[in-house]
Design a protein around this motif. Structure first.
Motif, PDB file in Angstrom:
ATOM      1  N   UNK A   2       0.910  -1.162   0.181  1.00 31.06           N
ATOM      2  CA  UNK A   2      -0.081   0.066   0.040  1.00 31.06           C
ATOM      3  C   UNK A   2       1.025   1.216  -0.070  1.00 31.06           C
ATOM      4  N   UNK A   3       0.454   2.409  -0.486  1.00 27.56           N
ATOM      5  CA  UNK A   3       0.890   3.535  -0.500  1.00 27.56           C
ATOM      6  C   UNK A   3       0.392   4.529   0.356  1.00 27.56           C
ATOM      7  N   UNK A   4       1.239   5.041   1.127  1.00 28.85           N
ATOM      8  CA  UNK A   4       0.728   6.264   1.964  1.00 28.85           C
ATOM      9  C   UNK A   4       1.200   7.805   1.457  1.00 28.85           C
ATOM     10  N   UNK A   5       1.738   7.777   0.488  1.00 29.87           N
ATOM     11  CA  UNK A   5       2.428   9.101   0.133  1.00 29.87           C
ATOM     12  C   UNK A   5       2.026   9.436  -1.252  1.00 29.87           C
ATOM     13  N   UNK A   6       2.726  10.669  -1.739  1.00 31.49           N
ATOM     14  CA  UNK A   6       2.397  11.172  -2.875  1.00 31.49           C
ATOM     15  C   UNK A   6       2.482  10.343  -4.374  1.00 31.49           C
ATOM     16  N   UNK A   7       1.437  10.667  -5.288  1.00 37.53           N
ATOM     17  CA  UNK A   7       1.652   9.820  -6.489  1.00 37.53           C
ATOM     18  C   UNK A   7       0.739   8.797  -6.362  1.00 37.53           C
ATOM     19  N   UNK A   8       0.097   8.255  -5.209  1.00 36.40           N
ATOM     20  CA  UNK A   8      -0.677   7.172  -5.090  1.00 36.40           C
ATOM     21  C   UNK A   8      -2.140   7.450  -5.517  1.00 36.40           C
ATOM     22  N   UNK A   9      -2.765   6.727  -6.279  1.00 33.69           N
ATOM     23  CA  UNK A   9      -4.283   6.836  -6.545  1.00 33.69           C
ATOM     24  C   UNK A   9      -5.128   7.156  -5.173  1.00 33.69           C
ATOM     25  N   UNK A  10      -6.076   7.668  -5.616  1.00 33.65           N
ATOM     26  CA  UNK A  10      -6.902   8.076  -4.174  1.00 33.65           C
ATOM     27  C   UNK A  10      -7.826   7.060  -3.694  1.00 33.65           C
ATOM     28  N   UNK A  11      -7.524   6.021  -3.244  1.00 31.44           N
ATOM     29  CA  UNK A  11      -8.362   5.095  -2.455  1.00 31.44           C
ATOM     30  C   UNK A  11      -8.457   5.557  -1.053  1.00 31.44           C
ATOM     31  N   UNK A  12      -9.473   4.849  -0.370  1.00 25.87           N
ATOM     32  CA  UNK A  12      -9.588   5.475   0.996  1.00 25.87           C
ATOM     33  C   UNK A  12      -8.543   5.758   2.066  1.00 25.87           C
ATOM     34  N   UNK A 160       7.104  -5.807  -0.950  1.00 27.52           N
ATOM     35  CA  UNK A 160       5.692  -5.566  -0.876  1.00 27.52           C
ATOM     36  C   UNK A 160       4.824  -5.371   0.556  1.00 27.52           C
ATOM     37  N   UNK A 161       5.659  -5.886   1.615  1.00 23.45           N
ATOM     38  CA  UNK A 161       5.095  -5.850   2.657  1.00 23.45           C
ATOM     39  C   UNK A 161       5.324  -4.439   3.570  1.00 23.45           C
ATOM     40  N   UNK A 162       5.840  -3.374   2.724  1.00 17.18           N
ATOM     41  CA  UNK A 162       6.046  -2.044   3.409  1.00 17.18           C
ATOM     42  C   UNK A 162       5.384  -1.119   2.808  1.00 17.18           C
ATOM     43  N   UNK A 163       4.898  -0.304   3.359  1.00 20.56           N
ATOM     44  CA  UNK A 163       4.184   1.163   3.012  1.00 20.56           C
ATOM     45  C   UNK A 163       5.158   2.382   3.051  1.00 20.56           C
TER      46      UNK A 163
END
Length: 448
Positions: A2-12, A160-163
């Motif tokens: 999962x991504x919590x930073x800029x450039x990620x699509x806006x899922x919840x 893959x197991x890091x955000x």
């Protein structure tokens, strides 16, 4: 991943370049919860510090004087956490809910959205470089160009197991001009960024978010605890000249190295205040709770700092009841572990490669920074300037939070306030930029 930073699509559950999570609001809705204070203009911001020893919720209110006033506070002993990581979802969720309810009752404000501090030894960081072509060199670097280069900086190889939690720009380069803090508006063809990318375990981050949302609130953003603490205790001069922050909590020690007003290195040590207490419990042969009380009331980080021959009464294991114990013996136990923690901090600084670039020295915060003599021990053992960092930059419940133990709690509020103002300023800037382009286009048809 999962991504919590800029450039990620806006899922919840994505966080943008500013660190703010998309929360499903409609366009035009504000980021802040509305406040009702006499001089409150922008509403309230809520921060949750979920630590190993305590869970603290602070509610801040933005005033018409452009200041942040703390109007609510809730604090409970941590449950379901170990070394800053959730180990029991049900217990952690209940404890977080109790702290939120306390803060609501204190302030009279309902809590709907919160910012959460993230800690634990799963936190890691690396520095990344990226470059993009400026979209319109004649117009200069725009906010969109900055967002594109930050998105490029986040394309690093991680498991893959890091955000990705943060992508923080350290400095920019426009063509051949280096050391730029904000390139917006500068003319050039190539924009380059050096960024600090902070990652965390997907499992640890996901469990923390689940516990907070299980308490009935929405996670608006995440902030790594070392960055939050620095927001509250480091001075602008320390950030500019170079300093290392060590937040010594109960289960972990969060480290951040700052040079030229930006973060350069982030890590977390698996040794902190509970190790001091545990050493004392073993050395005294006393219960952990008794050792904690002795540490807080009579502990000292240097044997030389306690009166010779002074004794205290301690309730030990067994049926012998309270027995006299020399304070010098207590200090001897604590000094050994405290010195180890400080040496481990400096070992991490040397590993980062910035050890010779920190003239501002060491700033200590966290609950364990209250141990008497720790500042003097730091100066003696490490040979660098050392001070105890106390939260600053807020109004309201200052007497309650003016303690190194609340550095992260206050810092989460300050970080959220800054990032929220940045996000809310973007639509206005884009609108102003649009009108400027329209007027510029019209001028081409007007006679001089």
């Amino acid at each position: 991943m999962r991504s919590w930073g800029p450039g990620a699509p806006p899922p919840r559950r994505s966080i943008w370049s500013t660190g703010i999570r998309w929360s499903g609001r409609r366009p035009g809705e504000g980021c802040l919860q509305r406040g009702s204070g006499e001089d409150a203009v922008d509403g309230t911001i809520v921060g949750i510090d979920v630590g190993t020893t305590k869970i603290c919720v602070l509610i801040g209110e933005v005033t018409e004087r452009e200041s942040l006033r703390i109007v609510g506070m809730g604090e409970v002993a941590s449950r379901g956490l170990d070394e800053g990581v959730v180990v029991n979802v049900r217990e952690a969720t209940r404890a977080i809910g109790e702290a939120i309810r306390q803060a609501e009752q204190f302030s009279g404000y309902p809590v709907e959205r919160v910012w959460v501090g993230v800690g634990g030894t799963h936190i890691a960081a690396t520095n990344s470089r990226a470059a993009v072509a400026v979209a319109n060199p004649r117009r200069g670097v725009t906010r969109e160009d900055k967002e594109r280069v930050l998105r490029a900086a986040r394309t690093i190889v991680i498991p893959q197991n890091r955000d990705i939690i943060h992508v923080i720009p350290r400095s920019y380069t426009v063509d051949d001009q280096t050391g730029i803090m904000d390139p917006e508006g500068m003319q050039g063809f190539r924009l380059e960024v050096e960024a600090h990318v902070v990652t965390g375990s997907s499992t640890a981050v996901g469990n923390l978010v689940r516990c907070v949302e299980g308490a009935g609130v929405e996670v608006q953003g995440l902030v790594v605890q070392a960055l939050a603490s620095a927001e509250a205790v480091l001075t602008p001069q320390e950030r500019k000249m170079g300093a290392v922050l060590a937040d010594i909590g109960g289960g972990t020690t969060d480290i951040g190295v700052f040079i030229n007003e930006s973060i350069c290195h982030t890590t977390v040590l698996r040794v902190a205040g509970n190790h001091l207490t545990n050493d004392l419990a073993i050395g005294l042969r006393a219960p952990f709770t008794t050792a904690e009380e002795v540490k807080r009331r009579f502990g000292h980080a240097m044997v030389a700092g306690v009166p010779e021959g002074e004794a205290i009464e301690v309730a030990l294991f067994g049926d012998s009841g309270r027995q006299p114990v020399l304070r010098s013996y207590v200090a001897e136990i604590l000094e050994a572990r405290a010195e180890e923690i400080l040496m481990l901090v400096m070992r991490e600084v040397k590993r980062s490669g910035f050890d010779g670039l920190l003239p501002a020295g060491l700033v200590l915060c966290g609950g364990s920074a209250n141990l008497a003599g720790l500042r003097e021990l730091g100066r003696s053992v490490l040979g660098v300037p050392t001070r105890i960092g106390v939260p600053r930059g807020v109004e309201g419940l200052v007497e309650k939070v003016s303690d190194p133990a609340y550095a992260t709690s206050v810092g989460i509020l300050l970080w959220a306030w800054r990032e929220t103002r940045t996000l809310e300023a973007q639509p206005a800037r884009r609108e102003a930029g649009l009108w400027a382009r329209v007027l510029g286009w019209l001028r081409t048809f007007l006679p001089e």
